[in-house]
Scaffold this active site. Sequence first.
Site, PDB file in Angstrom:
ATOM      1  N   GLY A  13       0.828  -1.212   0.000  1.00 21.64           N
ATOM      2  CA  GLY A  13       0.000   0.000   0.000  1.00 21.64           C
ATOM      3  C   GLY A  13       0.851   1.246   0.000  1.00 21.64           C
ATOM      4  O   GLY A  13       0.502   2.257   0.602  1.00 21.64           O
ATOM      5  N   ALA A  14       1.989   1.171  -0.714  1.00 21.40           N
ATOM      6  CA  ALA A  14       2.975   2.265  -0.664  1.00 21.40           C
ATOM      7  C   ALA A  14       2.710   3.345  -1.702  1.00 21.40           C
ATOM      8  O   ALA A  14       3.481   4.294  -1.815  1.00 21.40           O
ATOM      9  CB  ALA A  14       4.380   1.690  -0.855  1.00 21.40           C
ATOM     10  N   ARG A  16       0.264   5.528  -1.840  1.00 16.93           N
ATOM     11  CA  ARG A  16      -0.287   6.789  -1.307  1.00 16.93           C
ATOM     12  C   ARG A  16      -0.509   6.630   0.189  1.00 16.93           C
ATOM     13  O   ARG A  16      -0.270   5.570   0.767  1.00 16.93           O
ATOM     14  CB  ARG A  16      -1.593   7.148  -2.027  1.00 16.93           C
ATOM     15  N   SER A 142      -5.828  -0.974  13.249  1.00 15.07           N
ATOM     16  CA  SER A 142      -6.649   0.234  13.400  1.00 15.07           C
ATOM     17  C   SER A 142      -7.242   0.221  14.797  1.00 15.07           C
ATOM     18  O   SER A 142      -7.491  -0.858  15.369  1.00 15.07           O
ATOM     19  CB  SER A 142      -7.774   0.216  12.366  1.00 15.07           C
ATOM     20  N   TYR A 155     -14.147  -4.842   8.730  1.00 14.25           N
ATOM     21  CA  TYR A 155     -12.870  -4.144   8.922  1.00 14.25           C
ATOM     22  C   TYR A 155     -12.347  -4.360  10.348  1.00 14.25           C
ATOM     23  O   TYR A 155     -11.170  -4.684  10.557  1.00 14.25           O
ATOM     24  CB  TYR A 155     -13.110  -2.659   8.642  1.00 14.25           C
ATOM     25  N   ALA A 156     -13.236  -4.207  11.344  1.00 12.20           N
ATOM     26  CA  ALA A 156     -12.807  -4.372  12.743  1.00 12.20           C
ATOM     27  C   ALA A 156     -12.379  -5.819  13.006  1.00 12.20           C
ATOM     28  O   ALA A 156     -11.407  -6.056  13.731  1.00 12.20           O
ATOM     29  CB  ALA A 156     -13.927  -3.962  13.687  1.00 12.20           C
ATOM     30  N   LYS A 159      -8.962  -6.228  11.435  1.00  6.68           N
ATOM     31  CA  LYS A 159      -7.922  -5.490  12.162  1.00  6.68           C
ATOM     32  C   LYS A 159      -7.642  -6.108  13.529  1.00  6.68           C
ATOM     33  O   LYS A 159      -6.507  -6.097  14.006  1.00  6.68           O
ATOM     34  CB  LYS A 159      -8.316  -4.014  12.287  1.00  6.68           C
ATOM     35  N   ILE A 188      -6.424   9.183  10.654  1.00 10.09           N
ATOM     36  CA  ILE A 188      -5.303   9.767   9.912  1.00 10.09           C
ATOM     37  C   ILE A 188      -5.835  10.367   8.607  1.00 10.09           C
ATOM     38  O   ILE A 188      -6.661   9.735   7.931  1.00 10.09           O
ATOM     39  CB  ILE A 188      -4.246   8.680   9.573  1.00 10.09           C
ATOM     40  N   THR A 238       0.833  -4.094  20.548  1.00 11.09           N
ATOM     41  CA  THR A 238       0.010  -3.196  19.738  1.00 11.09           C
ATOM     42  C   THR A 238       0.227  -1.785  20.252  1.00 11.09           C
ATOM     43  O   THR A 238      -0.003  -1.518  21.439  1.00 11.09           O
ATOM     44  CB  THR A 238      -1.484  -3.554  19.853  1.00 11.09           C
TER      45      THR A 238
HETATM   46  P1  NAP Z   1      -5.396   4.589   1.402  1.00 14.63           P
HETATM   47  O1  NAP Z   1      -4.953   6.005   1.321  1.00 14.63           O
HETATM   48  O2  NAP Z   1      -6.756   4.219   0.931  1.00 14.63           O
HETATM   49  O3  NAP Z   1      -4.309   3.679   0.660  1.00 14.63           O
HETATM   50  C1  NAP Z   1      -4.476   2.294   0.590  1.00 14.63           C
HETATM   51  C2  NAP Z   1      -3.258   1.675  -0.053  1.00 14.63           C
HETATM   52  O4  NAP Z   1      -3.458   0.247  -0.131  1.00 14.63           O
HETATM   53  C3  NAP Z   1      -3.008   2.164  -1.459  1.00 14.63           C
HETATM   54  O5  NAP Z   1      -1.622   2.235  -1.694  1.00 14.63           O
HETATM   55  C4  NAP Z   1      -3.628   1.073  -2.310  1.00 14.63           C
HETATM   56  O6  NAP Z   1      -3.019   1.063  -3.591  1.00 14.63           O
HETATM   57  C5  NAP Z   1      -3.275  -0.169  -1.489  1.00 14.63           C
HETATM   58  N1  NAP Z   1      -4.158  -1.305  -1.761  1.00 14.63           N
HETATM   59  C6  NAP Z   1      -5.491  -1.396  -1.503  1.00 14.63           C
HETATM   60  N2  NAP Z   1      -5.947  -2.597  -1.896  1.00 14.63           N
HETATM   61  C7  NAP Z   1      -4.879  -3.279  -2.393  1.00 14.63           C
HETATM   62  C8  NAP Z   1      -4.730  -4.568  -2.969  1.00 14.63           C
HETATM   63  N3  NAP Z   1      -5.750  -5.420  -3.103  1.00 14.63           N
HETATM   64  N4  NAP Z   1      -3.495  -4.938  -3.389  1.00 14.63           N
HETATM   65  C9  NAP Z   1      -2.444  -4.096  -3.270  1.00 14.63           C
HETATM   66  N5  NAP Z   1      -2.528  -2.868  -2.717  1.00 14.63           N
HETATM   67  C10 NAP Z   1      -3.738  -2.468  -2.306  1.00 14.63           C
HETATM   68  O7  NAP Z   1      -5.317   4.035   2.900  1.00 14.63           O
HETATM   69  P2  NAP Z   1      -4.555   4.638   4.194  1.00 14.63           P
HETATM   70  O8  NAP Z   1      -5.490   5.549   4.877  1.00 14.63           O
HETATM   71  O9  NAP Z   1      -3.197   5.080   3.824  1.00 14.63           O
HETATM   72  O10 NAP Z   1      -4.491   3.314   5.090  1.00 14.63           O
HETATM   73  C11 NAP Z   1      -3.337   2.493   5.141  1.00 14.63           C
HETATM   74  C12 NAP Z   1      -3.566   1.443   6.214  1.00 14.63           C
HETATM   75  O11 NAP Z   1      -3.811   2.082   7.463  1.00 14.63           O
HETATM   76  C13 NAP Z   1      -4.766   0.541   5.955  1.00 14.63           C
HETATM   77  O12 NAP Z   1      -4.499  -0.770   6.369  1.00 14.63           O
HETATM   78  C14 NAP Z   1      -5.841   1.156   6.818  1.00 14.63           C
HETATM   79  O13 NAP Z   1      -6.829   0.206   7.182  1.00 14.63           O
HETATM   80  C15 NAP Z   1      -5.022   1.614   8.008  1.00 14.63           C
HETATM   81  N6  NAP Z   1      -5.667   2.664   8.786  1.00 14.63           N
HETATM   82  C16 NAP Z   1      -5.936   3.889   8.243  1.00 14.63           C
HETATM   83  C17 NAP Z   1      -6.546   4.860   9.032  1.00 14.63           C
HETATM   84  C18 NAP Z   1      -6.866   6.230   8.516  1.00 14.63           C
HETATM   85  O14 NAP Z   1      -7.453   7.029   9.283  1.00 14.63           O
HETATM   86  N7  NAP Z   1      -6.509   6.583   7.303  1.00 14.63           N
HETATM   87  C19 NAP Z   1      -6.883   4.576  10.351  1.00 14.63           C
HETATM   88  C20 NAP Z   1      -6.602   3.325  10.869  1.00 14.63           C
HETATM   89  C21 NAP Z   1      -5.977   2.382  10.074  1.00 14.63           C
HETATM   90  P3  NAP Z   1      -3.773   0.727  -4.982  1.00 14.63           P
HETATM   91  O15 NAP Z   1      -5.188   1.186  -4.834  1.00 14.63           O
HETATM   92  O16 NAP Z   1      -2.979   1.454  -5.992  1.00 14.63           O
HETATM   93  O17 NAP Z   1      -3.645  -0.759  -5.120  1.00 14.63           O
END
Ligand code: NAP
Length: 248
Positions: A13-14, A16, A142, A155-156, A159, A188, A238
Site C-alpha cells: 500500500g505504498a 499513497r 486500526s 474491517y474491525a 484489524k 489519519i 500493539t
Molecule cells: P489509502 O490512502 O486508501 O491507501 C491504501 C493503499 O493500499 C493504497 O496504496 C492502495 O493502492 C493499497 N491497496 C489497496 N488494496 C490493495 C490490494 N488489493 N493490493 C495491493 N494494494 C492495495 O489508505 P490509508 O489511509 O493510507 O491506510 C493504510 C492502512 O492504514 C490501511 O491498512 C488502513 O486500514 C489503516 N488505517 C488507516 C486509518 C486512517 O485514518 N486513514 C486509520 C486506521 C488504520 P492501490 O489502490 O494502488 O492498489
Amino acid sequence: MTTTPKRVAVVTGASRGIGKSIAMRLARDGRHVVLISRSEGPLNEVKAGIEAAGGSASVIAVDISDAAAFAAAIGGISESHGRLDILVNNAGITKDNLALRMSDDEWNQVISTNLTSAFVAIRAAARAMMKNRFGRIVNISSTSGVVGNAGQANYAAAKAGLMGLTKTIARELGSKGVTANVIAPGFIETDMTHNLPQEVKDHVTGLMAIKRLGTGDDIAAAVAYVTSDEAGFLTGQTICVDGGMTMC
Ligand code: NAP
C-alpha cells in the site's frame, strides 16, 4: 573494508497515504524499500521521490488479495535482493455497512485484503528472516480493531485478527531474531478518510487528547522505531498511534 548491506524493507500500500509516508521514512533511514500496490504508475512516482531524496527503492505491482501472486512476489524479493529484513503489511480497504446489511462479498474482500494478505506475506517472508536471524514484521491495524466501530464489522474483525496473528508470529519467531508488532492508527488524514463529513472529523477529534487528526508521518515514525535494529526486545505489542483517543 566491508560495508554493511542495506536492510531491505517491503511496504504494501505504498502508492499513497500512510504506506507512502512509511516508505519515504524507511528510505530516509537508509533502507532499500520495495514498494507494493496494484498500480505501477503511482508506485513509480513514489520511487522517483525516494531516489530524488537520495534513497533507493523498487516497485512491484500486485494485488495482495490474490494470495498466490502475492506470495510469489514476496518470495521473489529475498531471491532478487538477497535478503528481506522488514515487512510492513499496510495496504487495506474499507467496505462499510451495518452488519445486518453486509454482503458476503463486502465481508470477504475486506478479510482477504486486510487480514489474509498479512498471513500470506509473513509465511512467504519468514524463512529469509529466520535464515538471517533478523526480521521486523509490522502489521498496520486500526483502533477500530481495538474498540470496534459501528458499520465496520468486516474491517474491525480483520484489524483485530491482525493482533492475534501478530502475537502468535511473535511467539513462533522470537527465538530466531524476528519481532512482530502492530501499529494501530487512529484517525489519519488520507484518501481513506478524506470524504468523511466534517462533523464526523470534528467528533473524532473531540475524543482525542491531542486535538488534531493524525498524519502519515505520525504513523511512519512509530514504524521506523519498531523496525529499527535497536527495537529487538519489543515484540507482540500493539501500539495505538491515535492522539490518545483509545489509550489502548
Ligand atoms: P489509502 O490512502 O486508501 O491507501 C491504501 C493503499 O493500499 C493504497 O496504496 C492502495 O493502492 C493499497 N491497496 C489497496 N488494496 C490493495 C490490494 N488489493 N493490493 C495491493 N494494494 C492495495 O489508505 P490509508 O489511509 O493510507 O491506510 C493504510 C492502512 O492504514 C490501511 O491498512 C488502513 O486500514 C489503516 N488505517 C488507516 C486509518 C486512517 O485514518 N486513514 C486509520 C486506521 C488504520 P492501490 O489502490 O494502488 O492498489
